[in-house]
Design an enzyme around this catalytic site. Structure first.
Site, PDB file in Angstrom:
ATOM      1  N   HIS A 103      13.875   0.109   6.202  1.00 43.08           N
ATOM      2  CA  HIS A 103      15.047   0.974   6.132  1.00 43.08           C
ATOM      3  C   HIS A 103      16.280   0.313   6.746  1.00 43.08           C
ATOM      4  CE1 HIS A 103      17.083   4.594   5.253  1.00 43.08           C
ATOM      5  NE2 HIS A 103      16.053   5.424   5.377  1.00 43.08           N
TER       6      HIS A 103
ATOM      7  N   ASP B 192      18.253   1.703   1.808  1.00 43.33           N
ATOM      8  CA  ASP B 192      18.278   3.151   2.032  1.00 43.33           C
ATOM      9  C   ASP B 192      17.273   3.832   1.113  1.00 43.33           C
ATOM     10  OD1 ASP B 192      20.220   3.094   4.006  1.00 43.33           O
ATOM     11  OD2 ASP B 192      21.865   3.156   2.559  1.00 43.33           O
TER      12      ASP B 192
END
Length: 413
Positions: A386, A390
């Protein structure tokens, strides 16, 4: 004359290797080409063969010792033959009258004085590490290895026998019988070689990345029918089988070309995105997991990808992979489908930012409008970093893989 058993260079980036197990012991006879010692580097384990016939007269590196490439692990020679201490010139061990000029004498005398005042300890790297953990003063340990070298066993013995000096106080303590713990059956095994490398890398992966897993299912009913027809039409041989894994690999490759942010490496404070796909395919072995790499997989046909995956699997199971074949991946796929597992959480292979987990295909009822049909469903689990990606682009990438699998003709265009 004694012959060295050298730590070999098994890959471009290799600088050192680890001794996993000595298959022969000091004093054992060996034949030329016979396996003598097992070593490992990264995820490769290899047995080194005797360069000459003779006797293993010295072992210079203990199990778990880390040895630089080009350095000797041991020596093979004739029975009763001895060797000079590694690293010391012969002239210092056996000086001749012609070579003993004034500077050499001074150096030898200084060396002798220094040896009397402060003897140099010969300690294996593993013993030195253990001494720090067990708080053992190495100067009090007597070495049992070659040339008085201190081994791990010497450190363990010293730790078990050393006594704590009592303080200058007399304290009467009532002795009570200690409870004896019940005997529990079991086997303790040191973590070494490939298992040690995997454990360290998996721990580092979870500690140093921000991992998140998305899951979906793909309807592969048409893909299974397409695979059956393709295998019937294609001349099947020992190199090309067109397995479901081959189709999944091609589906992931095509999706990576459309979602290049997933075809990236996160290193330091930068993200490198690649135009070419270098696909890692995880292969389970009894001793652990290896990930051979299909270089420039985006330029290869489905049959070429199938051929390379099958070849890599054979080499891995025969322990014939080299370091170059295990390096350079930009994305990895791993499967637990043969074990009946559905969804799971694959762990990233840093510095890659994505890994696709593939589960087992199961028959499930699926609604098509008001009609219920039996369909073949494939679980897919995408773990991504992450920090680099995204959730939305990662979900879009996973959806692209699903779409490719549900429309299999796309995989051969």
């Amino acid at each position: 004359m004694a012959v060295e058993i050298i730590m070999p260079k098994m890959g471009m980036g290799m600088e050192e290797g680890t001794v996993v197990e000595w298959l022969k012991q000091k004093g054992d006879s060996v034949k030329k080409g016979e396996s003598v010692v097992s070593i490992s580097s990264d995820k490769i384990e290899k047995e080194l063969e005797a360069p000459e016939e003779g006797v293993l007269i010295e072992i210079e590196a203990d199990v778990d010792d880390i040895v630089p490439i080009g350095k000797p692990l041991g020596y093979i020679g004739s029975p009763g033959e001895s060797i000079n201490e590694p690293g010391e010139p012969t002239s210092l061990i056996q000086p001749t009258q012609e070579d003993s000029d004034v500077p050499t004498v001074e150096i030898n005398q200084a060396t002798a004085i220094a040896s009397e005042e402060e003897p140099r300890l010969r300690v294996s790297p593993a013993a030195r590490r253990l001494s720090k953990i067990m708080k053992v003063n190495l100067s009090t340990v007597t070495g049992s290895g070659p040339l008085g070298r201190i081994t791990k066993a010497d450190v363990e013995h010293a730790a078990n026998t050393q006594k704590v000096e009592p303080e200058n106080k007399t304290i009467e303590i009532e002795e009570k019988p200690s409870a004896t713990p019940p005997s529990i059956g079991g086997t303790t095994k040191r973590v070494t070689g490939m298992r040690k490398v995997i454990s360290e890398r998996m721990f580092q992966s979870l500690q140093q990345t921000a991992q998140l897993t998305l899951q979906t299912t793909a309807d592969v009913t048409e893909l299974l029918a397409f695979q059956k027809k393709a295998r019937e039409a294609y001349q099947i041989n020992d190199e090309v089988r067109l397995t479901i894994t081959d189709f999944i690999a091609k589906a992931a490759i095509n999706a990576l070309l459309d979602h290049k942010e997933m075809n990236s490496l996160y290193q330091g404070d930068s993200i490198t995105t690649f135009d070419s796909v270098h696909l890692g395919v995880a292969i389970a072995l009894p001793e652990g997991l290896v990930v051979p790499v299909i270089q420039d997989a985006d330029r290869k046909s489905l049959s070429a990808i199938s051929r390379e995956i099958r070849k890599a699997s054979k080499l891995a199971r025969a322990s014939e992979m080299n370091q170059l074949q295990l390096n350079g991946s930009t994305f990895t796929i791993t499967s637990l489908g043969t074990y009946g597992i559905g969804f799971f959480t694959p762990v990233l292979n840093p510095p890659e930012v994505g890994i696709l987990g593939v589960g087992t295909i199961s028959e499930q009822p699926v609604y098509f409008g008001d009609e219920l049909k039996k369909r073949s469903m494939l679980p897919l689990s995408l773990t991504f970093d992450h920090r680099a990606i995204d959730g939305a682009p990662a979900a879009s990438f996973l959806a692209a893989i699903k779409a490719n699998l549900e429309k299999p003709f796309k995989l051969v265009l």
